[in-house]
Design a protein around this motif. Structure first.
Motif, PDB file in Angstrom:
ATOM      1  N   GLU A   7      91.085 -27.207 -42.322  1.00  0.00           N
ATOM      2  CA  GLU A   7      90.804 -27.292 -40.879  1.00  0.00           C
ATOM      3  C   GLU A   7      89.422 -27.874 -40.621  1.00  0.00           C
ATOM      4  OE1 GLU A   7      91.388 -23.382 -39.333  1.00  0.00           O
ATOM      5  OE2 GLU A   7      93.567 -23.540 -39.438  1.00  0.00           O
ATOM      6  N   THR A   8      88.445 -27.379 -41.372  1.00  0.00           N
ATOM      7  CA  THR A   8      87.067 -27.844 -41.159  1.00  0.00           C
ATOM      8  C   THR A   8      86.925 -29.310 -41.528  1.00  0.00           C
ATOM      9  OG1 THR A   8      86.354 -25.624 -41.748  1.00  0.00           O
ATOM     10  CG2 THR A   8      84.638 -27.270 -41.590  1.00  0.00           C
ATOM     11  N   THR A   9      87.502 -29.698 -42.670  1.00  0.00           N
ATOM     12  CA  THR A   9      87.375 -31.106 -43.079  1.00  0.00           C
ATOM     13  C   THR A   9      88.139 -32.017 -42.110  1.00  0.00           C
ATOM     14  OG1 THR A   9      89.173 -30.817 -44.638  1.00  0.00           O
ATOM     15  CG2 THR A   9      86.978 -30.706 -45.540  1.00  0.00           C
ATOM     16  N   ASN A  10      89.286 -31.526 -41.594  1.00  0.00           N
ATOM     17  CA  ASN A  10      90.026 -32.334 -40.610  1.00  0.00           C
ATOM     18  C   ASN A  10      89.205 -32.542 -39.346  1.00  0.00           C
ATOM     19  OD1 ASN A  10      92.189 -32.676 -42.237  1.00  0.00           O
ATOM     20  ND2 ASN A  10      93.449 -31.092 -41.295  1.00  0.00           N
ATOM     21  N   LEU A  11      88.538 -31.465 -38.934  1.00  0.00           N
ATOM     22  CA  LEU A  11      87.707 -31.573 -37.731  1.00  0.00           C
ATOM     23  C   LEU A  11      86.573 -32.575 -37.945  1.00  0.00           C
ATOM     24  CD1 LEU A  11      87.420 -30.424 -34.907  1.00  0.00           C
ATOM     25  CD2 LEU A  11      85.969 -28.639 -35.832  1.00  0.00           C
ATOM     26  N   LEU A  12      85.978 -32.503 -39.129  1.00  0.00           N
ATOM     27  CA  LEU A  12      84.897 -33.451 -39.443  1.00  0.00           C
ATOM     28  C   LEU A  12      85.436 -34.880 -39.458  1.00  0.00           C
ATOM     29  CD1 LEU A  12      83.047 -31.658 -42.382  1.00  0.00           C
ATOM     30  CD2 LEU A  12      82.142 -32.064 -40.113  1.00  0.00           C
ATOM     31  N   ASN A  13      86.625 -35.036 -40.018  1.00  0.00           N
ATOM     32  CA  ASN A  13      87.187 -36.376 -40.156  1.00  0.00           C
ATOM     33  C   ASN A  13      87.771 -36.931 -38.859  1.00  0.00           C
ATOM     34  OD1 ASN A  13      86.481 -36.426 -42.831  1.00  0.00           O
ATOM     35  ND2 ASN A  13      88.433 -35.616 -43.533  1.00  0.00           N
ATOM     36  N   SER A  14      87.873 -36.072 -37.843  1.00  0.00           N
ATOM     37  CA  SER A  14      88.451 -36.547 -36.581  1.00  0.00           C
ATOM     38  C   SER A  14      87.487 -37.480 -35.843  1.00  0.00           C
ATOM     39  CB  SER A  14      88.814 -35.366 -35.688  1.00  0.00           C
ATOM     40  OG  SER A  14      87.638 -34.701 -35.294  1.00  0.00           O
ATOM     41  N   VAL A  15      86.237 -37.478 -36.283  1.00  0.00           N
ATOM     42  CA  VAL A  15      85.253 -38.341 -35.633  1.00  0.00           C
ATOM     43  C   VAL A  15      85.444 -39.779 -36.106  1.00  0.00           C
ATOM     44  CG1 VAL A  15      82.798 -38.808 -35.392  1.00  0.00           C
ATOM     45  CG2 VAL A  15      83.612 -36.477 -35.469  1.00  0.00           C
ATOM     46  N   THR A  16      85.611 -40.670 -35.139  1.00  0.00           N
ATOM     47  CA  THR A  16      85.816 -42.072 -35.515  1.00  0.00           C
ATOM     48  C   THR A  16      84.491 -42.707 -35.936  1.00  0.00           C
ATOM     49  OG1 THR A  16      85.546 -42.652 -33.223  1.00  0.00           O
ATOM     50  CG2 THR A  16      87.809 -42.504 -34.045  1.00  0.00           C
ATOM     51  N   GLU A  17      84.622 -43.797 -36.638  1.00  0.00           N
ATOM     52  CA  GLU A  17      83.416 -44.478 -37.117  1.00  0.00           C
ATOM     53  C   GLU A  17      82.780 -45.316 -36.003  1.00  0.00           C
ATOM     54  OE1 GLU A  17      84.882 -46.610 -40.608  1.00  0.00           O
ATOM     55  OE2 GLU A  17      83.715 -45.176 -41.797  1.00  0.00           O
ATOM     56  N   VAL A  18      81.496 -45.531 -36.117  1.00  0.00           N
ATOM     57  CA  VAL A  18      80.815 -46.410 -35.158  1.00  0.00           C
ATOM     58  C   VAL A  18      80.380 -47.680 -35.892  1.00  0.00           C
ATOM     59  CG1 VAL A  18      80.027 -44.634 -33.569  1.00  0.00           C
ATOM     60  CG2 VAL A  18      78.658 -45.169 -35.569  1.00  0.00           C
ATOM     61  N   LYS A  19      80.244 -48.725 -35.106  1.00  0.00           N
ATOM     62  CA  LYS A  19      79.877 -50.011 -35.717  1.00  0.00           C
ATOM     63  C   LYS A  19      78.407 -50.317 -35.475  1.00  0.00           C
ATOM     64  CE  LYS A  19      82.317 -53.734 -35.528  1.00  0.00           C
ATOM     65  NZ  LYS A  19      83.104 -54.872 -35.035  1.00  0.00           N
ATOM     66  N   PRO A  20      77.758 -50.962 -36.415  1.00  0.00           N
ATOM     67  CA  PRO A  20      76.389 -51.421 -36.122  1.00  0.00           C
ATOM     68  C   PRO A  20      76.433 -52.553 -35.107  1.00  0.00           C
ATOM     69  CG  PRO A  20      77.091 -52.153 -38.296  1.00  0.00           C
ATOM     70  CD  PRO A  20      78.177 -51.285 -37.772  1.00  0.00           C
ATOM     71  N   LEU A  21      75.313 -52.886 -34.549  1.00  0.00           N
ATOM     72  CA  LEU A  21      75.269 -53.942 -33.544  1.00  0.00           C
ATOM     73  C   LEU A  21      75.747 -55.274 -34.119  1.00  0.00           C
ATOM     74  CD1 LEU A  21      71.776 -53.275 -31.930  1.00  0.00           C
ATOM     75  CD2 LEU A  21      74.014 -52.717 -30.962  1.00  0.00           C
ATOM     76  N   ASP A  22      76.353 -56.057 -33.276  1.00  0.00           N
ATOM     77  CA  ASP A  22      76.740 -57.400 -33.722  1.00  0.00           C
ATOM     78  C   ASP A  22      75.470 -58.194 -34.028  1.00  0.00           C
ATOM     79  OD1 ASP A  22      79.369 -56.804 -33.347  1.00  0.00           O
ATOM     80  OD2 ASP A  22      79.426 -57.553 -31.288  1.00  0.00           O
ATOM     81  N   GLY A  23      75.558 -59.008 -35.027  1.00  0.00           N
ATOM     82  CA  GLY A  23      74.406 -59.857 -35.353  1.00  0.00           C
ATOM     83  C   GLY A  23      73.426 -59.202 -36.313  1.00  0.00           C
ATOM     84  N   THR A  24      73.766 -57.989 -36.772  1.00  0.00           N
ATOM     85  CA  THR A  24      72.861 -57.307 -37.713  1.00  0.00           C
ATOM     86  C   THR A  24      72.727 -58.122 -39.007  1.00  0.00           C
ATOM     87  OG1 THR A  24      73.574 -55.192 -36.828  1.00  0.00           O
ATOM     88  CG2 THR A  24      72.439 -55.136 -38.937  1.00  0.00           C
TER      89      THR A  24
END
Lengths: 193, 174
Positions: free
Chosen positions: B44-61
């Protein structure tokens, strides 16, 4: 060049081939960025440090030796060291507040589908609570949780990246999970009390 | 209360154990409700942690990184070689000089003050010495330890400073 293995690309990077660096960046951009973001709790800091990580990779590519370990572990070690140094240098004390930037970059999900405001809010809330919970962990526990849960490294690999013995890494992971369980499920804590 | 080592449950959960070990633990978990609950909570705990989607760095990095890179970097790498080859022997020399200074200082001290501090036999002479009369045996021991520590620290300080500097080189260049 796209089909080359990481190790082969690293030899090209050592010869100052920017094309090889670009391919490596594209392969690991999301993992490294999210690793730093989850560790620091700040997207701005993650943005700054991903640049430093890949710049460092450029300069130290000649030091990479595939006989000593795989590229992924080497890259994570570098990212972790840079993040640790930055955190202690700036005296953030590893206790970030989640910034108000989350809603802004959630307007489109990973599949490129636009989400409704309710979905956005819910996802933002989840993200904030999880990132908040992570930032409440001690850094040496947090790094283990992130490397295990998000980057799916084996405990042995985490031990190599963090420089701690495998048994210690496992103990930290278990402790971190217990703390997160308590933070993320407050009702359960109240019931226990 | 089940006293199974939780590391074994972790190995089972993440498929990091051997097949034999996994089979053994799985057999235990089937019998033990406490371990089942623990694994469920872990999931349950790992699923909750994994429910967070990834974020992208700024374009042009990537462009920002590439634009700032000097394309002919080997000149900088030369500095690493310098740091590794030249600083290390220097550190050794300084520590040897420090130790020699300590030994020479002790000999000079003994030469000029041996009549006042008759060191042989060591402890008896100290107690009978002019300093020993004022400070007592424990006082003398404390002073000697303090002096010894001071000398060692002074001998090691340059080494530690240089060690720190060489780390900075390694930090910057990888």
């Amino acid at each position: 060049m796209e089909n080359k293995q990481d190790n082969e690309l690293m030899y090209l990077v050592a010869e100052k081939n920017t094309q090889a660096l670009k391919i490596i960046y594209k392969r690991y951009e999301m993992r490294v960025f999210n690793f730093i973001y989850r560790y620091t709790g700040s997207r701005g800091v993650a943005q700054e440090l991903i640049q430093e990580t890949f710049t460092r990779l450029w300069f130290s590519a000649h030091l990479f030796d595939e006989r000593k370990g795989n590229f992924k572990g080497w890259l994570y070690t570098m990212a972790l060291n840079i993040t640790r140094n930055e955190m202690s240098k700036k005296e953030y004390l590893y206790g970030f507040k989640v910034m108000d930037e989350t809603v802004q970059h959630l307007s489109t999900n990973n599949n490129g589908i636009r989400e409704t405001p309710e979905q956005l809010y819910e996802e933002s809330e989840t993200r904030n609570s999880v990132i908040n919970a992570l930032t409440q962990l001690k850094p040496y526990i947090r790094e283990v949780i992130i490397l295990k849960n998000y980057d799916h490294l084996k405990f042995k690999e985490i031990a190599e990246v963090t420089g701690a013995p495998e048994g210690t890494v496992k103990a930290r992971y278990l402790k971190g999970i217990d703390i997160l369980k308590a933070i993320l499920n407050p009702k359960e804590v109240i019931n226990h009390v | 209360m089940c006293n199974i080592n939780k590391n074994r449950l972790l190995a089972l959960y993440f498929h990091e154990g051997t097949e034999r070990e996994d089979k053994k633990i799985r057999g235990h978990v089937e019998q033990c409700s406490e371990c089942r609950d623990y694994l469920l909570q872990l999931e349950e705990t790992t699923n909750l942690l994994n429910s967070v989607t990834e974020v992208k760095p700024l374009d042009g990095t990537l462009d920002m990184i590439v634009d700032t890179l000097p394309l002919n970097a080997p000149e900088n790498i030369q500095t690493v070689e310098w740091a590794k080859t030249d600083i290390l022997p220097l550190k050794s020399i300084i520590s040897i000089v420090g130790i020699l200074l300590f030994i020479t200082g002790s000999l000079v001290f003994l030469y000029f003050f041996h009549d006042k501090l008759d060191f042989l036999p060591f402890w008896d002479a100290l107690e009978k010495s002019w300093a020993g009369k004022y400070l007592g045996s424990w006082g003398m021991a404390a002073i000697l330890f303090f002096l010894f520590g001071t000398f060692i620290s002074m001998a090691l300080t340059p080494v530690l400073i240089l060690e720190n500097q060489s780390k900075k080189y390694r930090y910057y260049f990888g």
